[in-house]
Scaffold this motif. Structure first.
Motif, PDB file in Angstrom:
ATOM      1  N   LYS A  95       0.879  -1.175   0.000  1.00 57.04           N
ATOM      2  CA  LYS A  95       0.000   0.000   0.000  1.00 57.04           C
ATOM      3  C   LYS A  95       0.911   1.217   0.000  1.00 57.04           C
ATOM      4  O   LYS A  95       1.666   1.434   0.936  1.00 57.04           O
ATOM      5  CB  LYS A  95      -0.913   0.005   1.217  1.00 57.04           C
ATOM      6  N   ILE A  96       0.847   1.979  -1.059  1.00 56.73           N
ATOM      7  CA  ILE A  96       1.674   3.159  -1.206  1.00 56.73           C
ATOM      8  C   ILE A  96       0.926   4.362  -0.628  1.00 56.73           C
ATOM      9  O   ILE A  96      -0.212   4.629  -1.003  1.00 56.73           O
ATOM     10  CB  ILE A  96       2.011   3.426  -2.690  1.00 56.73           C
ATOM     11  N   ASP A  97       1.570   5.067   0.285  1.00 57.35           N
ATOM     12  CA  ASP A  97       0.986   6.253   0.911  1.00 57.35           C
ATOM     13  C   ASP A  97       1.582   7.491   0.251  1.00 57.35           C
ATOM     14  O   ASP A  97       2.749   7.828   0.477  1.00 57.35           O
ATOM     15  CB  ASP A  97       1.286   6.232   2.410  1.00 57.35           C
ATOM     16  N   ALA A  98       0.788   8.174  -0.544  1.00 53.01           N
ATOM     17  CA  ALA A  98       1.253   9.354  -1.275  1.00 53.01           C
ATOM     18  C   ALA A  98       1.640  10.496  -0.339  1.00 53.01           C
ATOM     19  O   ALA A  98       2.424  11.364  -0.717  1.00 53.01           O
ATOM     20  CB  ALA A  98       0.181   9.816  -2.256  1.00 53.01           C
ATOM     21  N   SER A  99       1.127  10.493   0.875  1.00 59.35           N
ATOM     22  CA  SER A  99       1.444  11.575   1.805  1.00 59.35           C
ATOM     23  C   SER A  99       2.810  11.399   2.467  1.00 59.35           C
ATOM     24  O   SER A  99       3.275  12.277   3.186  1.00 59.35           O
ATOM     25  CB  SER A  99       0.360  11.690   2.879  1.00 59.35           C
ATOM     26  N   ASN A 100       3.458  10.257   2.226  1.00 59.83           N
ATOM     27  CA  ASN A 100       4.769   9.997   2.801  1.00 59.83           C
ATOM     28  C   ASN A 100       5.723   9.593   1.681  1.00 59.83           C
ATOM     29  O   ASN A 100       5.954   8.404   1.447  1.00 59.83           O
ATOM     30  CB  ASN A 100       4.662   8.896   3.864  1.00 59.83           C
ATOM     31  N   PRO A 101       6.281  10.582   0.972  1.00 63.04           N
ATOM     32  CA  PRO A 101       7.120  10.291  -0.201  1.00 63.04           C
ATOM     33  C   PRO A 101       8.310   9.379   0.083  1.00 63.04           C
ATOM     34  O   PRO A 101       8.619   8.516  -0.726  1.00 63.04           O
ATOM     35  CB  PRO A 101       7.589  11.671  -0.665  1.00 63.04           C
ATOM     36  N   ALA A 102       8.961   9.557   1.223  1.00 63.87           N
ATOM     37  CA  ALA A 102      10.129   8.716   1.528  1.00 63.87           C
ATOM     38  C   ALA A 102       9.711   7.261   1.675  1.00 63.87           C
ATOM     39  O   ALA A 102      10.360   6.359   1.132  1.00 63.87           O
ATOM     40  CB  ALA A 102      10.819   9.206   2.787  1.00 63.87           C
ATOM     41  N   ALA A 103       8.640   7.016   2.401  1.00 65.79           N
ATOM     42  CA  ALA A 103       8.159   5.646   2.571  1.00 65.79           C
ATOM     43  C   ALA A 103       7.660   5.079   1.254  1.00 65.79           C
ATOM     44  O   ALA A 103       7.855   3.900   0.970  1.00 65.79           O
ATOM     45  CB  ALA A 103       7.053   5.593   3.621  1.00 65.79           C
ATOM     46  N   ALA A 104       7.025   5.919   0.429  1.00 68.90           N
ATOM     47  CA  ALA A 104       6.530   5.461  -0.862  1.00 68.90           C
ATOM     48  C   ALA A 104       7.687   5.023  -1.752  1.00 68.90           C
ATOM     49  O   ALA A 104       7.619   3.983  -2.407  1.00 68.90           O
ATOM     50  CB  ALA A 104       5.711   6.561  -1.545  1.00 68.90           C
ATOM     51  N   ALA A 105       8.755   5.798  -1.760  1.00 67.31           N
ATOM     52  CA  ALA A 105       9.921   5.444  -2.569  1.00 67.31           C
ATOM     53  C   ALA A 105      10.525   4.131  -2.099  1.00 67.31           C
ATOM     54  O   ALA A 105      10.876   3.266  -2.912  1.00 67.31           O
ATOM     55  CB  ALA A 105      10.960   6.560  -2.512  1.00 67.31           C
ATOM     56  N   THR A 106      10.618   3.950  -0.791  1.00 63.42           N
ATOM     57  CA  THR A 106      11.144   2.704  -0.229  1.00 63.42           C
ATOM     58  C   THR A 106      10.251   1.525  -0.597  1.00 63.42           C
ATOM     59  O   THR A 106      10.731   0.464  -0.988  1.00 63.42           O
ATOM     60  CB  THR A 106      11.264   2.821   1.303  1.00 63.42           C
ATOM     61  N   GLU A 107       8.943   1.732  -0.484  1.00 58.90           N
ATOM     62  CA  GLU A 107       7.985   0.660  -0.784  1.00 58.90           C
ATOM     63  C   GLU A 107       8.045   0.273  -2.261  1.00 58.90           C
ATOM     64  O   GLU A 107       7.987  -0.906  -2.605  1.00 58.90           O
ATOM     65  CB  GLU A 107       6.574   1.108  -0.403  1.00 58.90           C
ATOM     66  N   LEU A 108       8.196   1.259  -3.146  1.00 59.90           N
ATOM     67  CA  LEU A 108       8.275   0.962  -4.578  1.00 59.90           C
ATOM     68  C   LEU A 108       9.558   0.211  -4.920  1.00 59.90           C
ATOM     69  O   LEU A 108       9.544  -0.698  -5.745  1.00 59.90           O
ATOM     70  CB  LEU A 108       8.171   2.251  -5.398  1.00 59.90           C
ATOM     71  N   THR A 109      10.650   0.569  -4.270  1.00 62.02           N
ATOM     72  CA  THR A 109      11.906  -0.154  -4.482  1.00 62.02           C
ATOM     73  C   THR A 109      11.757  -1.596  -4.016  1.00 62.02           C
ATOM     74  O   THR A 109      12.167  -2.536  -4.702  1.00 62.02           O
ATOM     75  CB  THR A 109      13.057   0.538  -3.735  1.00 62.02           C
ATOM     76  N   LYS A 110      11.155  -1.768  -2.839  1.00 60.20           N
ATOM     77  CA  LYS A 110      10.924  -3.112  -2.290  1.00 60.20           C
ATOM     78  C   LYS A 110      10.024  -3.916  -3.233  1.00 60.20           C
ATOM     79  O   LYS A 110      10.272  -5.092  -3.485  1.00 60.20           O
ATOM     80  CB  LYS A 110      10.294  -2.993  -0.905  1.00 60.20           C
ATOM     81  N   LEU A 111       8.998  -3.267  -3.768  1.00 59.30           N
ATOM     82  CA  LEU A 111       8.098  -3.944  -4.695  1.00 59.30           C
ATOM     83  C   LEU A 111       8.843  -4.439  -5.925  1.00 59.30           C
ATOM     84  O   LEU A 111       8.634  -5.564  -6.369  1.00 59.30           O
ATOM     85  CB  LEU A 111       6.951  -3.016  -5.117  1.00 59.30           C
TER      86      LEU A 111
END
Length: 127
Positions: A95-111
């Motif tokens: 689940k990508i959270d657009a309000s948290n860009p750093a976490a979103a970038a990490t999650e996309l890399t992990k994905l």
């Protein structure tokens, strides 16, 4: 997260999925399940790329793929069943959270990493 970065990251994730899959499948019911799994990933790739600027659409695509893979795992057995279950859990947890860009970038890399590893496993189970 900038729109350009998110589009590129999502496109890379979708591409990783398709590049890791093969069209050669085993025989019998395994072949049908594998073909359905490949189709599910192809549909997902299209949806993920189309929703690259819309993280809610991307999250919806992830949930949809997870549900399809869970359904397919019920039709499979052995390693294929385990792999489809693992893939379902992996995509269901994204689940990508657009309000948290750093976490979103990490999650996309992990994905991207998980997509490559998991779909290689699926390709092996379906060969």
């Amino acid at each position: 997260m900038s729109l350009i970065l998110s589009r590129r990251a999502l496109a890379v994730c979708a591409a990783a999925v398709l590049l890791s899959l093969t069209t050669g499948c085993g025989g019998g019911s395994t072949k049908a399940v594998c073909q359905d799994a490949v189709k599910a990933f192809q549909d997902y790739s299209t949806q993920a790329a189309a929703g690259a600027g819309n993280l809610d659409a991307f999250n919806t695509a992830n949930a949809g793929l997870a549900a399809k893979l869970k359904g397919l795992s019920g039709k499979a057995d052995g390693h294929l069943k385990d792999t489809l279950t693992e893939l379902s859990l992996t995509w269901g947890a994204i689940k990508i959270d657009a309000s948290n860009p750093a976490a979103a970038a990490t999650e996309l890399t992990k994905l991207g990493t998980q997509a490559t590893e998991a779909t290689q496993k699926l390709a092996k189970d379906c060969s």
